[in-house]
Write a protein that holds these residues in place. Sequence first.
Motif, PDB file in Angstrom:
ATOM      1  N   LYS A 103       6.775  48.045 -38.287  1.00 25.39           N
ATOM      2  CA  LYS A 103       7.290  46.667 -38.261  1.00 25.39           C
ATOM      3  C   LYS A 103       6.183  45.829 -37.612  1.00 25.39           C
ATOM      4  CE  LYS A 103      10.733  48.677 -36.142  1.00 25.39           C
ATOM      5  NZ  LYS A 103      10.551  49.967 -36.774  1.00 25.39           N
ATOM      6  N   TYR A 104       6.023  44.566 -38.033  1.00 26.60           N
ATOM      7  CA  TYR A 104       5.017  43.782 -37.333  1.00 26.60           C
ATOM      8  C   TYR A 104       5.423  42.328 -37.237  1.00 26.60           C
ATOM      9  CZ  TYR A 104       3.344  43.935 -42.186  1.00 26.60           C
ATOM     10  OH  TYR A 104       3.257  43.927 -43.549  1.00 26.60           O
ATOM     11  N   ILE A 105       4.936  41.737 -36.144  1.00 21.93           N
ATOM     12  CA  ILE A 105       5.240  40.343 -35.824  1.00 21.93           C
ATOM     13  C   ILE A 105       3.923  39.629 -35.525  1.00 21.93           C
ATOM     14  CG2 ILE A 105       6.312  38.796 -34.121  1.00 21.93           C
ATOM     15  CD1 ILE A 105       8.423  40.967 -33.623  1.00 21.93           C
ATOM     16  N   SER A 106       3.735  38.461 -36.189  1.00 17.42           N
ATOM     17  CA  SER A 106       2.526  37.685 -35.883  1.00 17.42           C
ATOM     18  C   SER A 106       2.890  36.605 -34.875  1.00 17.42           C
ATOM     19  CB  SER A 106       1.982  37.041 -37.164  1.00 17.42           C
ATOM     20  OG  SER A 106       2.956  36.160 -37.722  1.00 17.42           O
ATOM     21  N   PHE A 107       1.958  36.295 -34.028  1.00 15.07           N
ATOM     22  CA  PHE A 107       2.188  35.249 -33.011  1.00 15.07           C
ATOM     23  C   PHE A 107       0.938  34.393 -32.924  1.00 15.07           C
ATOM     24  CE2 PHE A 107      -0.552  36.499 -29.464  1.00 15.07           C
ATOM     25  CZ  PHE A 107      -0.915  37.787 -29.860  1.00 15.07           C
ATOM     26  N   GLY A 108       1.119  33.161 -32.468  1.00 17.31           N
ATOM     27  CA  GLY A 108      -0.038  32.284 -32.303  1.00 17.31           C
ATOM     28  C   GLY A 108       0.373  30.830 -32.302  1.00 17.31           C
ATOM     29  N   GLU A 109      -0.606  29.957 -32.335  1.00 19.56           N
ATOM     30  CA  GLU A 109      -0.349  28.517 -32.222  1.00 19.56           C
ATOM     31  C   GLU A 109       0.157  27.917 -33.530  1.00 19.56           C
ATOM     32  OE1 GLU A 109      -3.833  26.903 -30.218  1.00 19.56           O
ATOM     33  OE2 GLU A 109      -2.827  24.951 -30.372  1.00 19.56           O
ATOM     34  N   SER A 110      -0.314  28.457 -34.668  1.00 22.97           N
ATOM     35  CA  SER A 110       0.023  27.781 -35.932  1.00 22.97           C
ATOM     36  C   SER A 110       1.421  28.172 -36.408  1.00 22.97           C
ATOM     37  CB  SER A 110      -1.006  28.152 -37.003  1.00 22.97           C
ATOM     38  OG  SER A 110      -0.613  29.352 -37.631  1.00 22.97           O
ATOM     39  N   THR A 111       1.991  27.269 -37.197  1.00 17.82           N
ATOM     40  CA  THR A 111       3.371  27.478 -37.678  1.00 17.82           C
ATOM     41  C   THR A 111       3.412  28.541 -38.780  1.00 17.82           C
ATOM     42  OG1 THR A 111       3.017  25.697 -39.256  1.00 17.82           O
ATOM     43  CG2 THR A 111       4.033  25.099 -37.137  1.00 17.82           C
ATOM     44  N   GLU A 112       2.253  29.088 -39.149  1.00 20.04           N
ATOM     45  CA  GLU A 112       2.205  30.183 -40.132  1.00 20.04           C
ATOM     46  C   GLU A 112       2.710  31.481 -39.502  1.00 20.04           C
ATOM     47  OE1 GLU A 112       1.263  27.616 -42.571  1.00 20.04           O
ATOM     48  OE2 GLU A 112       0.953  29.635 -43.397  1.00 20.04           O
TER      49      GLU A 112
END
Length: 458
Positions: free
Chosen positions: A242-251
């Motif tokens: 399973k994977y989750i992306s995180f960061g500043e952009s709304t993508e």
Amino acid sequence: MIKRTLIEIQQMIEDAELFGPGEQRITGVQTDSRNIQEGCLFIPLVGEHFNGHDFVAQAIEKGASAALWQEDQGQPPEGIPLVRVQDTLLALQQLAASYRRQHQARVIGVTGSNGKTTTKDLVAAILETTYHVHKTDGNYNNHIGLPLTILSMDEKVEMAVLEMGMSGRGEIELLSELAQPEAAIITNIGEAHLLQLGSREEIARAKLEILSRMKPDGLFVFPGDEPLIRSLFDQEEHAALKYISFGESTENDLYPISMMQEEASTLFMLNTHGLSAYRIPLLGKHNVINAIAAIAVCKYMGVSEKDVVRGLKQAKITGMRIEKLQKESGLTILNDCYNASPASMKAAIELVSEMPGYRHKGVVLGDMLELGEKENEYHREIGQILDPKKIDWVYTFGPLAEYIAEEASNRYPLEAVQCFASKQHLIEALQAKADKDTIVLVKGSRGMKLEEVIDGIK
Ligand SMILES: CC(=O)N[C@H]1[C@@H](OP(=O)(O)OP(=O)(O)OC[C@H]2O[C@@H](n3ccc(=O)[nH]c3=O)[C@H](O)[C@@H]2O)O[C@H](CO)[C@@H](O)[C@@H]1O[C@H](C)C(=O)N[C@@H](C)C(=O)N[C@H](CCC(=O)N[C@@H](CCC[C@@H](N)C(=O)O)C(=O)O)C(=O)O
Ligand SMILES: Nc1ncnc2c1ncn2[C@@H]1O[C@H](COP(=O)(O)OP(=O)(O)OP(=O)(O)O)[C@@H](O)[C@H]1O
Ligand SMILES: C[C@@H](N)C(=O)N[C@H](C)C(=O)O
């Protein structure tokens, strides 16, 4: 910490031979004879300056119950319970790997160029609201520090948060093999240790080694705004992850929808967690992004929303990472001198540039080490982002940081930029600037030891 008999220790290490009472009880391991706990197993390592084997007798006198002995190190001292091994460092790692497999703890691995220690502390703080947690002490994150961290884990631990550092290919794979994480965070791909890796792509490949020994259906939390991760991460090879992306952009799966800088903390809200407002005792947008990665893992581990909020708010962060200090002169110092690479230097400069409430702002910037052949260019880039409208003066320390000064001098008044080669002179110059209306950021690589400058200021 590990508690076993000597015969059990011998059986946990390949090709080991026991000399002494197998029923001898061992409580914990130690590699430094200057720091012996009663009943421990002393593991002598052959190092750059010392050979631990010279201190085996001393370790036993100080209370160690037994020791390992590397077979190519001649005759051991008489009458000491020993396990003879081929290589004591390898034995330390095998012991840790075996102990980890016998242990029920769920393991979270944290790696990345910047933010490992901070993110590890944030993950642990949230998990501690709900579980019995063990975490890397400080920055003990390499082929020696990680095995020691695993072996210091009590039997009752439910969650282990392990920081994984590297400065070369294959190092994270080894650490992942020892730790066998169920969840992994890559904080970011910066430029740290470019000297050894050669390119950011190679840094990304090295960090992705964390997936190599993960639980196949575990969780991978990654910086979605980093194209290198998306392009190099082989989803087919890790189909069950399973994977989750995180960061500043709304993508990203997770991103901040609001952030507010406070005196010594930051308030933020997330795109997916309703109206929860999170407060971290940290400054800087980069630390909000770290906290978002921590939230992703902890929600996966079953921590309630209420406890996530509580855990973040009470987090205790390892020192010298944007640590705000007040001196008796009234001077405010942003102590960010544990380490420095271009990404972390830029993040810190952006933070102090936007910091409200100070009439005067300065920076003390030291060399950034291990950056490889473009090191001068990387320092010049830092000089180019310094804005005299936001930061009043620039002091540098070290030969590489002079490139920062050279670039800054193109836009700053002459007296506002100074290079120092002596920490004492730098302390004196800072003391002359110290007042309650002034804030100064102090940052440089670990090898610059700029905390010695901070400690010298009253
Ligand atoms: C082996 C060891 O622990 N050495 C520590 C020791 O160094 P010192 O030079 O004094 O001794 P030796 O290494 O030569 O000694 C050999 C052993 O002998 C023991 N000994 C010595 C004297 C004595 O009287 N009695 C003894 O028993 C001694 O204890 C040794 O076991 O002390 C230094 C000062 O405290 C320590 O800094 C040194 O620790 C080394 C560097 C180490 O690797 N420690 C790990 C536990 C650790 O995790 N340290 C982290 C930093 C890790 C790090 O740099 N991470 C990088 C990424 C990974 C890069 C990787 N390629 C790598 O090489 O590390 C990062 O960027 O984060 C830490 O301390 O923060
Ligand atoms: N996401 C980030 N992006 C850029 N800089 C960051 C980030 N997170 C932390 N930093 C900065 O990086 C520096 C080191 O922080 P920290 O010790 O948490 O990272 P680390 O990866 O453990 O570092 P090291 O590899 O040197 O041990 C600090 O200056 C911190 O402010
Ligand atoms: C401690 C070592 N891994 C490290 O981070 N080196 C930096 C670049 C330094 O020595 O300052």
